[in-house]
Design a protein around this motif. Structure first.
Motif, PDB file in Angstrom:
ATOM      1  N   TRP A  21       0.827  -1.209   0.000  1.00 57.85           N
ATOM      2  CA  TRP A  21       0.000   0.000   0.000  1.00 57.85           C
ATOM      3  C   TRP A  21       0.865   1.265   0.000  1.00 57.85           C
ATOM      4  O   TRP A  21       0.622   2.193  -0.767  1.00 57.85           O
ATOM      5  CB  TRP A  21      -0.936   0.005   1.213  1.00 57.85           C
ATOM      6  CG  TRP A  21      -1.832   1.207   1.198  1.00 57.85           C
ATOM      7  CD1 TRP A  21      -1.693   2.339   1.949  1.00 57.85           C
ATOM      8  CD2 TRP A  21      -2.959   1.416   0.354  1.00 57.85           C
ATOM      9  NE1 TRP A  21      -2.681   3.230   1.637  1.00 57.85           N
ATOM     10  CE2 TRP A  21      -3.474   2.694   0.658  1.00 57.85           C
ATOM     11  CE3 TRP A  21      -3.589   0.647  -0.624  1.00 57.85           C
ATOM     12  CZ2 TRP A  21      -4.589   3.220   0.015  1.00 57.85           C
ATOM     13  CZ3 TRP A  21      -4.712   1.165  -1.256  1.00 57.85           C
ATOM     14  CH2 TRP A  21      -5.194   2.438  -0.942  1.00 57.85           C
ATOM     15  N   ASP A  25       1.349   1.632  -6.349  1.00 60.48           N
ATOM     16  CA  ASP A  25       0.043   2.170  -6.730  1.00 60.48           C
ATOM     17  C   ASP A  25      -0.993   1.056  -6.538  1.00 60.48           C
ATOM     18  O   ASP A  25      -1.652   0.621  -7.482  1.00 60.48           O
ATOM     19  CB  ASP A  25       0.100   2.642  -8.182  1.00 60.48           C
ATOM     20  CG  ASP A  25      -1.099   3.469  -8.573  1.00 60.48           C
ATOM     21  OD1 ASP A  25      -1.769   4.014  -7.671  1.00 60.48           O
ATOM     22  OD2 ASP A  25      -1.373   3.571  -9.789  1.00 60.48           O
ATOM     23  N   ALA A  26      -1.098   0.588  -5.300  1.00 61.89           N
ATOM     24  CA  ALA A  26      -1.901  -0.594  -4.972  1.00 61.89           C
ATOM     25  C   ALA A  26      -3.390  -0.360  -5.203  1.00 61.89           C
ATOM     26  O   ALA A  26      -3.894   0.760  -5.092  1.00 61.89           O
ATOM     27  CB  ALA A  26      -1.671  -0.980  -3.513  1.00 61.89           C
ATOM     28  N   LEU A  27      -4.070  -1.451  -5.483  1.00 63.50           N
ATOM     29  CA  LEU A  27      -5.520  -1.415  -5.630  1.00 63.50           C
ATOM     30  C   LEU A  27      -6.173  -1.248  -4.256  1.00 63.50           C
ATOM     31  O   LEU A  27      -5.610  -1.671  -3.240  1.00 63.50           O
ATOM     32  CB  LEU A  27      -6.017  -2.700  -6.280  1.00 63.50           C
ATOM     33  CG  LEU A  27      -5.548  -2.960  -7.713  1.00 63.50           C
ATOM     34  CD1 LEU A  27      -5.994  -4.340  -8.173  1.00 63.50           C
ATOM     35  CD2 LEU A  27      -6.103  -1.882  -8.640  1.00 63.50           C
ATOM     36  N   PRO A  28      -7.377  -0.674  -4.203  1.00 65.47           N
ATOM     37  CA  PRO A  28      -8.075  -0.501  -2.924  1.00 65.47           C
ATOM     38  C   PRO A  28      -8.280  -1.792  -2.132  1.00 65.47           C
ATOM     39  O   PRO A  28      -8.396  -1.739  -0.911  1.00 65.47           O
ATOM     40  CB  PRO A  28      -9.416   0.111  -3.336  1.00 65.47           C
ATOM     41  CG  PRO A  28      -9.120   0.834  -4.609  1.00 65.47           C
ATOM     42  CD  PRO A  28      -8.084  -0.024  -5.303  1.00 65.47           C
ATOM     43  N   LYS A  29      -8.257  -2.944  -2.796  1.00 62.40           N
ATOM     44  CA  LYS A  29      -8.442  -4.203  -2.063  1.00 62.40           C
ATOM     45  C   LYS A  29      -7.305  -4.440  -1.066  1.00 62.40           C
ATOM     46  O   LYS A  29      -7.505  -5.104  -0.054  1.00 62.40           O
ATOM     47  CB  LYS A  29      -8.588  -5.391  -3.017  1.00 62.40           C
ATOM     48  CG  LYS A  29      -7.329  -5.749  -3.785  1.00 62.40           C
ATOM     49  CD  LYS A  29      -7.548  -6.931  -4.702  1.00 62.40           C
ATOM     50  CE  LYS A  29      -6.283  -7.273  -5.453  1.00 62.40           C
ATOM     51  NZ  LYS A  29      -6.472  -8.415  -6.341  1.00 62.40           N
ATOM     52  N   ARG A  65      -0.907   6.229   0.344  1.00 62.09           N
ATOM     53  CA  ARG A  65      -0.743   5.240  -0.738  1.00 62.09           C
ATOM     54  C   ARG A  65       0.365   5.677  -1.698  1.00 62.09           C
ATOM     55  O   ARG A  65       0.367   6.788  -2.193  1.00 62.09           O
ATOM     56  CB  ARG A  65      -2.065   5.093  -1.484  1.00 62.09           C
ATOM     57  CG  ARG A  65      -2.020   4.126  -2.617  1.00 62.09           C
ATOM     58  CD  ARG A  65      -3.459   3.955  -3.148  1.00 62.09           C
ATOM     59  NE  ARG A  65      -3.466   3.384  -4.455  1.00 62.09           N
ATOM     60  CZ  ARG A  65      -3.903   4.009  -5.550  1.00 62.09           C
ATOM     61  NH1 ARG A  65      -4.389   5.228  -5.478  1.00 62.09           N
ATOM     62  NH2 ARG A  65      -3.866   3.411  -6.703  1.00 62.09           N
TER      63      ARG A  65
END
Length: 131
Positions: A21, A25-29, A65
């Motif tokens: 995170w 650039d991680a996904l919201p999951k 993030r």
């Protein structure tokens, strides 16, 4: 003292998610996994001595993030210190590696478990002086 391998995996998994995170650039999951791992009563004392509640920590994380691109967090020396009923006390070393700098801290945490899931109730971090 021996430590349940599942407990070591639980500790490592949260820190891998934190590194993903904060360092990509991680996904919201990924944020959802972090949020889902924290007990509703979660609190933390960070290395600056500041006490943070669940809402404060998650608010700060949400805005952080990818603020440390390439961050890696390694977990070692995981030791189960005590277990009583559904509470587990664990201590470990968390090492952040970012931009050539290494920061280590001792972490003591209390987790709540039903035998299947593990939720982080409280965390206390202490910086490890550079040698």
């Amino acid at each position: 003292m021996s430590t349940d391998p599942v407990l070591t995996e639980v500790v490592a998994a949260l820190h891998w998610d934190l590194a993903e995170w904060l360092g990509t650039d991680a996904l919201p999951k990924v944020f959802d996994r972090i949020s889902g791992a924290l007990d509703e009563q979660f609190t933390s004392v960070v290395t600056t001595g500041q006490a943070v509640d669940r809402e404060g920590l998650l608010g700060g994380l949400w805005s952080a993030r990818n603020l440390q691109p390439g961050l890696e967090i390694e977990v070692s020396d995981v030791v189960e210190l005590a277990r009583s009923g559904n509470l587990i006390v664990v201590r470990f070393v968390a090492e952040n590696q970012f931009g050539g700098a290494v920061t280590k801290r001792w972490v003591t945490a209390v987790l709540v478990t039903d035998g299947r899931t593990y939720l982080w109730r409280t965390v206390h971090e202490t910086g490890v002086p550079e040698t």
